[in-house]
Design an enzyme around this catalytic site. Structure first.
Site, PDB file in Angstrom:
ATOM      1  N   ARG A  76      74.025 -72.948  86.288  1.00 36.10           N
ATOM      2  CA  ARG A  76      74.380 -71.615  86.800  1.00 36.10           C
ATOM      3  C   ARG A  76      73.125 -70.771  87.053  1.00 36.10           C
ATOM      4  NH1 ARG A  76      78.267 -68.360  82.908  1.00 36.10           N
ATOM      5  NH2 ARG A  76      79.777 -69.917  83.599  1.00 36.10           N
ATOM      6  N   ARG A 145      74.236 -61.465  80.409  1.00 35.36           N
ATOM      7  CA  ARG A 145      74.534 -62.393  81.507  1.00 35.36           C
ATOM      8  C   ARG A 145      74.210 -61.748  82.859  1.00 35.36           C
ATOM      9  NH1 ARG A 145      78.088 -66.479  80.103  1.00 35.36           N
ATOM     10  NH2 ARG A 145      77.801 -67.037  77.932  1.00 35.36           N
ATOM     11  N   LYS A 216      77.899 -63.533  74.121  1.00 35.42           N
ATOM     12  CA  LYS A 216      77.542 -63.135  75.480  1.00 35.42           C
ATOM     13  C   LYS A 216      77.670 -61.625  75.642  1.00 35.42           C
ATOM     14  CE  LYS A 216      80.788 -65.807  77.197  1.00 35.42           C
ATOM     15  NZ  LYS A 216      81.879 -66.465  77.955  1.00 35.42           N
ATOM     16  N   LYS A 218      77.802 -58.470  78.840  1.00 36.77           N
ATOM     17  CA  LYS A 218      77.927 -58.312  80.293  1.00 36.77           C
ATOM     18  C   LYS A 218      77.828 -56.849  80.717  1.00 36.77           C
ATOM     19  CE  LYS A 218      80.510 -62.562  80.719  1.00 36.77           C
ATOM     20  NZ  LYS A 218      81.734 -63.267  81.123  1.00 36.77           N
ATOM     21  N   CYS A 437      89.727 -69.236  88.640  1.00 36.06           N
ATOM     22  CA  CYS A 437      88.553 -69.775  87.956  1.00 36.06           C
ATOM     23  C   CYS A 437      88.431 -71.264  88.274  1.00 36.06           C
ATOM     24  CB  CYS A 437      88.666 -69.564  86.452  1.00 36.06           C
ATOM     25  SG  CYS A 437      89.851 -70.694  85.692  1.00 36.06           S
ATOM     26  N   CYS A 443      85.709 -77.821  83.802  1.00 34.10           N
ATOM     27  CA  CYS A 443      85.698 -76.931  82.645  1.00 34.10           C
ATOM     28  C   CYS A 443      86.334 -77.613  81.433  1.00 34.10           C
ATOM     29  CB  CYS A 443      86.438 -75.633  82.958  1.00 34.10           C
ATOM     30  SG  CYS A 443      86.475 -74.564  81.506  1.00 34.10           S
ATOM     31  N   CYS A 482      92.978 -71.162  81.465  1.00 35.10           N
ATOM     32  CA  CYS A 482      93.124 -70.965  80.020  1.00 35.10           C
ATOM     33  C   CYS A 482      92.990 -69.471  79.739  1.00 35.10           C
ATOM     34  CB  CYS A 482      92.093 -71.803  79.244  1.00 35.10           C
ATOM     35  SG  CYS A 482      90.494 -70.993  79.040  1.00 35.10           S
ATOM     36  N   CYS A 486      88.230 -66.111  82.861  1.00 30.86           N
ATOM     37  CA  CYS A 486      87.046 -66.109  83.728  1.00 30.86           C
ATOM     38  C   CYS A 486      87.286 -65.525  85.123  1.00 30.86           C
ATOM     39  CB  CYS A 486      86.481 -67.517  83.846  1.00 30.86           C
ATOM     40  SG  CYS A 486      85.939 -68.178  82.264  1.00 30.86           S
TER      41      CYS A 486
HETATM   42 FE1  SRM Z   1      83.719 -67.811  81.913  1.00 31.05          FE
HETATM   43  C1  SRM Z   1      83.516 -69.939  79.334  1.00 31.05           C
HETATM   44  C2  SRM Z   1      83.285 -70.346  84.044  1.00 31.05           C
HETATM   45  C3  SRM Z   1      83.193 -65.578  84.372  1.00 31.05           C
HETATM   46  C4  SRM Z   1      85.093 -65.352  79.957  1.00 31.05           C
HETATM   47  N1  SRM Z   1      83.387 -69.803  81.697  1.00 31.05           N
HETATM   48  C5  SRM Z   1      83.305 -70.489  80.530  1.00 31.05           C
HETATM   49  C6  SRM Z   1      82.867 -71.936  80.758  1.00 31.05           C
HETATM   50  C7  SRM Z   1      81.380 -71.987  80.660  1.00 31.05           C
HETATM   51  C8  SRM Z   1      83.591 -72.990  79.868  1.00 31.05           C
HETATM   52  C9  SRM Z   1      82.935 -73.404  78.574  1.00 31.05           C
HETATM   53  O1  SRM Z   1      82.566 -72.545  77.753  1.00 31.05           O
HETATM   54  O2  SRM Z   1      82.840 -74.609  78.372  1.00 31.05           O
HETATM   55  C10 SRM Z   1      83.363 -72.097  82.203  1.00 31.05           C
HETATM   56  C11 SRM Z   1      82.633 -73.149  83.049  1.00 31.05           C
HETATM   57  C12 SRM Z   1      83.574 -73.765  84.050  1.00 31.05           C
HETATM   58  C13 SRM Z   1      82.936 -74.639  85.038  1.00 31.05           C
HETATM   59  O3  SRM Z   1      83.259 -75.841  85.057  1.00 31.05           O
HETATM   60  O4  SRM Z   1      82.130 -74.180  85.842  1.00 31.05           O
HETATM   61  C14 SRM Z   1      83.328 -70.678  82.693  1.00 31.05           C
HETATM   62  N2  SRM Z   1      83.195 -67.949  83.800  1.00 31.05           N
HETATM   63  C15 SRM Z   1      83.163 -69.086  84.535  1.00 31.05           C
HETATM   64  C16 SRM Z   1      83.013 -68.785  86.010  1.00 31.05           C
HETATM   65  C17 SRM Z   1      82.211 -69.822  86.777  1.00 31.05           C
HETATM   66  C18 SRM Z   1      84.416 -68.628  86.589  1.00 31.05           C
HETATM   67  C19 SRM Z   1      84.534 -68.620  88.091  1.00 31.05           C
HETATM   68  O5  SRM Z   1      85.474 -69.250  88.536  1.00 31.05           O
HETATM   69  O6  SRM Z   1      83.755 -67.982  88.781  1.00 31.05           O
HETATM   70  C20 SRM Z   1      82.366 -67.390  85.929  1.00 31.05           C
HETATM   71  C21 SRM Z   1      80.868 -67.424  85.859  1.00 31.05           C
HETATM   72  C22 SRM Z   1      80.286 -66.069  85.920  1.00 31.05           C
HETATM   73  C23 SRM Z   1      78.784 -66.009  86.014  1.00 31.05           C
HETATM   74  O7  SRM Z   1      78.227 -66.260  87.085  1.00 31.05           O
HETATM   75  O8  SRM Z   1      78.157 -65.647  85.009  1.00 31.05           O
HETATM   76  C24 SRM Z   1      82.940 -66.901  84.600  1.00 31.05           C
HETATM   77  N3  SRM Z   1      84.006 -65.823  82.080  1.00 31.05           N
HETATM   78  C25 SRM Z   1      83.843 -65.109  83.232  1.00 31.05           C
HETATM   79  C26 SRM Z   1      84.471 -63.827  83.113  1.00 31.05           C
HETATM   80  C27 SRM Z   1      84.571 -62.768  84.183  1.00 31.05           C
HETATM   81  C28 SRM Z   1      83.399 -61.852  84.197  1.00 31.05           C
HETATM   82  O9  SRM Z   1      82.449 -62.010  83.441  1.00 31.05           O
HETATM   83  O10 SRM Z   1      83.427 -60.939  85.014  1.00 31.05           O
HETATM   84  C29 SRM Z   1      85.022 -63.772  81.843  1.00 31.05           C
HETATM   85  C30 SRM Z   1      85.893 -62.619  81.267  1.00 31.05           C
HETATM   86  C31 SRM Z   1      85.105 -61.422  80.919  1.00 31.05           C
HETATM   87  C32 SRM Z   1      84.529 -61.532  79.552  1.00 31.05           C
HETATM   88  O11 SRM Z   1      83.477 -62.133  79.376  1.00 31.05           O
HETATM   89  O12 SRM Z   1      85.154 -61.020  78.619  1.00 31.05           O
HETATM   90  C33 SRM Z   1      84.714 -65.028  81.203  1.00 31.05           C
HETATM   91  N4  SRM Z   1      84.184 -67.668  79.918  1.00 31.05           N
HETATM   92  C34 SRM Z   1      84.789 -66.596  79.320  1.00 31.05           C
HETATM   93  C35 SRM Z   1      85.060 -66.916  77.947  1.00 31.05           C
HETATM   94  C36 SRM Z   1      85.721 -65.984  76.909  1.00 31.05           C
HETATM   95  C37 SRM Z   1      84.715 -65.054  76.304  1.00 31.05           C
HETATM   96  C38 SRM Z   1      85.240 -64.307  75.119  1.00 31.05           C
HETATM   97  O13 SRM Z   1      84.817 -63.174  74.922  1.00 31.05           O
HETATM   98  O14 SRM Z   1      86.046 -64.843  74.363  1.00 31.05           O
HETATM   99  C39 SRM Z   1      84.614 -68.247  77.744  1.00 31.05           C
HETATM  100  C40 SRM Z   1      84.675 -69.063  76.442  1.00 31.05           C
HETATM  101  C41 SRM Z   1      83.658 -68.629  75.448  1.00 31.05           C
HETATM  102  O15 SRM Z   1      82.727 -67.878  75.735  1.00 31.05           O
HETATM  103  O16 SRM Z   1      83.801 -69.063  74.306  1.00 31.05           O
HETATM  104  C42 SRM Z   1      84.082 -68.683  79.007  1.00 31.05           C
HETATM  105 FE1  SF4 Z   2      87.525 -72.662  82.078  1.00 36.67          FE
HETATM  106 FE2  SF4 Z   2      89.299 -71.071  80.968  1.00 36.67          FE
HETATM  107 FE3  SF4 Z   2      87.147 -70.049  82.131  1.00 36.67          FE
HETATM  108 FE4  SF4 Z   2      89.025 -71.084  83.615  1.00 36.67          FE
HETATM  109  S1  SF4 Z   2      89.271 -69.320  82.277  1.00 36.67           S
HETATM  110  S2  SF4 Z   2      86.810 -71.500  83.835  1.00 36.67           S
HETATM  111  S3  SF4 Z   2      89.754 -72.746  82.384  1.00 36.67           S
HETATM  112  S4  SF4 Z   2      87.136 -71.307  80.339  1.00 36.67           S
END
Ligand code: SRM
Ligand code: SF4
Length: 572
Positions: A76, A145, A216, A218, A437, A443, A482, A486
């Site tokens: 990323r 981030r 993390k 943001k 997502c 993922c 899930c 994201c």
């Molecule tokens: Fe996310 C984890 C993809 C934006 C909340 N996110 C992941 C992981 C890395 C899975 C993992 O931990 O193994 C995913 C990788 C999937 C893949 O195969 O690429 C993943 N997140 C993404 C992306 C690529 C989704 C997308 O379709 O665009 C986004 C990348 C953003 C970037 O460029 O940095 C992405 N993730 C978000 C957002 C939205 C935002 O930030 O605006 C959220 C919700 C906002 C937030 O952070 O509260 C988000 N991702 C999570 C979480 C839950 C965090 C939490 O507080 O519990 C996880 C899991 C974790 O961190 O444990 C996670």
């Molecule tokens: Fe993966 Fe869940 Fe984030 Fe979708 S919402 S990219 S399934 S961690």
């Protein structure tokens, strides 16, 4: 829920502390014979911008063949405000073809992701990204981030340029300073100072220390009338306050965040709350003070409740504000009574205010690929090598081509048409405002399909909305595989969240403005029933909406009980 000092630190804390500033065993494991890294390195690698994954489509085959998991890496890039050059985009596309899975993905935070990189190619991938003067450092992990900022290149006044400049300053200030990134990934002679970290020595992690943040973090910057980056979902949201085309200050929102574990009642999604108002000159230092408070008081023993939103829920805004003031060194003004009033997805043609034009191209779920007649990747290659526009990625996984001359318009549109790419104006509202997502197959946390499921549901929904005469209705629909959220599914008009195999939780009652959470309408809805269930709500909306009311506002006004009882009665 704030951790007591005596609570046992989580295993990830131990990995960070003993890693000598994120170095750990990564360098040694990078050259061993395995196709994967060990547990500790997997956690540390996130801070370097890469996740170890495996192809989940291949798991069953691999099991049957006894070959084990097909390991690969997601890489990323963090791109503040989604601002990049055509040359940088061309290099990422080339990388996805040379070393990745032939696709590139625009993320929901204005970043770019490569998938399918094998371990032997990881260093080369990161090196090439750095040579193009982008970086993966801090794109993931327990640090700040990618910083989000409204990407629209409006130049009729300085507002947008100033927001981006502040974003760049905050992003640079909060970059990890460890030299491990350079030592592990970059070759001698690479331009090491361009990518955020320093080369002075490990003691230069003055902000994060060896523990980095508990989780993390943001940050986003937007305007009340255009909340296109979903400010309320951020740990820190800066809402620009303007007068006569000038930024007079920022309302600081804190404690947004969407990750949830439904089985753990202590977890919840939250929208940011107003903390204070700052002048443009104060913004960087106040944001830094907030980061430091989270660093020192965030929960380090239970990662499920380690985000800033839990500290704020535990303390309340007054106590949190007091602590931020202590770290900042003086009192902070009360916030202005301003909330988000609108959103612009910046699609289509717009004059920038300086005589030039930008074009917003809707990219379905951010996936840049060539597939059959749809050849977006090839179209981008042609546009980026001939017109060479500056690019901006949006928080809706789409792309803006900026600084174009009036005379470039025909060429841009023709290139898209020649490659089978629909123009944004030709895309239905339902699709244009949808976002999913990644989920399967990359993922590791996905429970259901998302990116591969939503387009088919939109096909069905488009046909149904046409029949209902609601095709022009504006609403946003977001799906995740899930509950981690994201694609930010807990504040749009419609949220669909993967809950169990092929089953989704349906959320209704949010809004495009993003200022409130939606509510669970139905749980465990099989994928085949999602659109029929939505159609029933749209039918009720058509019958009973008040003048100009949006779908989300209608659902919010009616509430879950009314929606369920009225719809049940109508369909009984
Ligand atoms: Fe996310 C984890 C993809 C934006 C909340 N996110 C992941 C992981 C890395 C899975 C993992 O931990 O193994 C995913 C990788 C999937 C893949 O195969 O690429 C993943 N997140 C993404 C992306 C690529 C989704 C997308 O379709 O665009 C986004 C990348 C953003 C970037 O460029 O940095 C992405 N993730 C978000 C957002 C939205 C935002 O930030 O605006 C959220 C919700 C906002 C937030 O952070 O509260 C988000 N991702 C999570 C979480 C839950 C965090 C939490 O507080 O519990 C996880 C899991 C974790 O961190 O444990 C996670
Ligand atoms: Fe993966 Fe869940 Fe984030 Fe979708 S919402 S990219 S399934 S961690």
């Amino acid at each position: 829920m704030a951790a007591e000092k005596t609570d046992k630190p989580s295993p990830v804390e131990k990995f960070k502390v003993s890693s000598d500033y994120l170095a750990g065993e990564i360098a040694q494991e990078l050259v061993d014979e395995n196709a994967f890294f060990g547990k500790g390195s997997v956690q540390l690698l996130k801070h370097h911008g890469t996740y170890q994954q495996d192809d989940r489509d291949r798991r069953a085959i691999a099991r049957a063949e006894g070959t084990g998991k097909a390991y690969m890496f997601m890489v990323r890039s963090a791109i503040p405000g989604g601002k990049l050059t055509s040359a940088q985009m061309l290099e990422q596309i080339q990388l996805c073809d040379d070393l990745g899975n032939n696709t590139l993905r625009i993320t929901s935070r204005q970043g770019l992701q490569l998938h399918g990189i094998v371990k032997d190619d990881l260093a080369a991938t990161i090196q090439r990204i750095n040579v193009s003067q982008l970086t993966t450092l801090g794109a993931c992990g327990d640090v700040n981030r990618n910083l989000m900022c409204c990407p629209a290149p409006y130049r009729n006044n300085a507002v947008h340029d100033e927001m981006q400049a502040l974003g760049d300053k905050i992003a640079a200030h909060l970059k990890p300073r460890t030299t491990a990134y350079h030592e592990i990934w970059l070759k001698d002679g690479d331009e090491k100072t361009l990518v955020g970290g320093g080369s002075e020595g490990h003691e230069i992690e003055p902000l994060y220390g060896k523990e980095y943040l508990p989780r993390k973090f943001k940050i986003g910057i937007a305007l009340p009338e255009d909340n296109c980056i979903d400010l309320y979902t951020h740990d820190v949201g800066l809402m620009a306050l303007t007068l006569d085309g000038k930024i007079t200050g920022y309302n600081v929102l804190v404690g947004g965040g969407f990750g949830v574990t439904p089985s753990a009642k202590k977890t919840f999604p939250a929208v940011g709350k107003k903390l204070c108002r700052v002048t443009p000159d104060q913004a960087l230092d106040v944001v830094t003070a907030i980061v430091k408070v989270q660093r020192d008081f965030g929960n380090r023993s239970d990662r499920k409740v380690a985000r800033l939103k839990y500290l704020i829920a535990n303390w309340g805004i007054p106590k949190f504000k007091e602590k931020v003031e202590e770290y900042y060194g003086s009192g902070l003004e009360d916030p202005a009574d301003v909330d988000a009033t609108g959103i612009n997805d910046h699609m289509g043609w717009e004059e920038q205010g300086d005589g030039k034009w930008f074009y917003g191209l809707n990219v379905e779920n951010g996936r840049i690929k060539d597939e059959g007649d749809f050849r977006l990747k090839a179209a981008l290659q042609e546009i980026c090598s001939t017109l060479k526009p500056e690019l901006r990625l949006t928080a809706h996984q789409s792309i803006l081509f900026c600084d174009l001359e009036e005379s470039d318009k025909g060429k841009l549109e023709q290139t898209l048409r020649d490659h089978g790419v629909p123009l944004s104006e030709e895309i239905s509202n339902a699709r244009r405002w949808s976002m999913a997502c990644v989920a399967w197959p990359t993922c590791g946390l996905s429970i259901t399909e998302s990116e591969r499921a939503l387009p088919g549901m939109i096909d069905q929904l488009e046909a149904e909305l046409d029949k209902l005469g609601l095709a022009d209705e504006l609403f946003n629909i977001r799906m995740t595989g899930c509950p981690n959220g994201c694609a930010r599914p807990y504040n749009p008009d419609i949220g669909l969240v993967g809950k169990a195999k092929d089953k989704y939780t349906m959320f209704l009652g949010g809004s495009q403005r993003g200022e409130r959470l939606n509510f669970i309408y139905k749980d465990m809805v099989p994928s085949a029933d999602v659109v029929p269930e939505l159609v029933k709500v749209f039918e009720y909306f058509k019958r009973d909406k008040s003048n100009g009311e949006s779908f989300g506002d209608f659902c919010f006004r009616k509430g879950k009980d009314d929606l369920l009882s009225t719809i049940d009665a109508a369909t009984a």
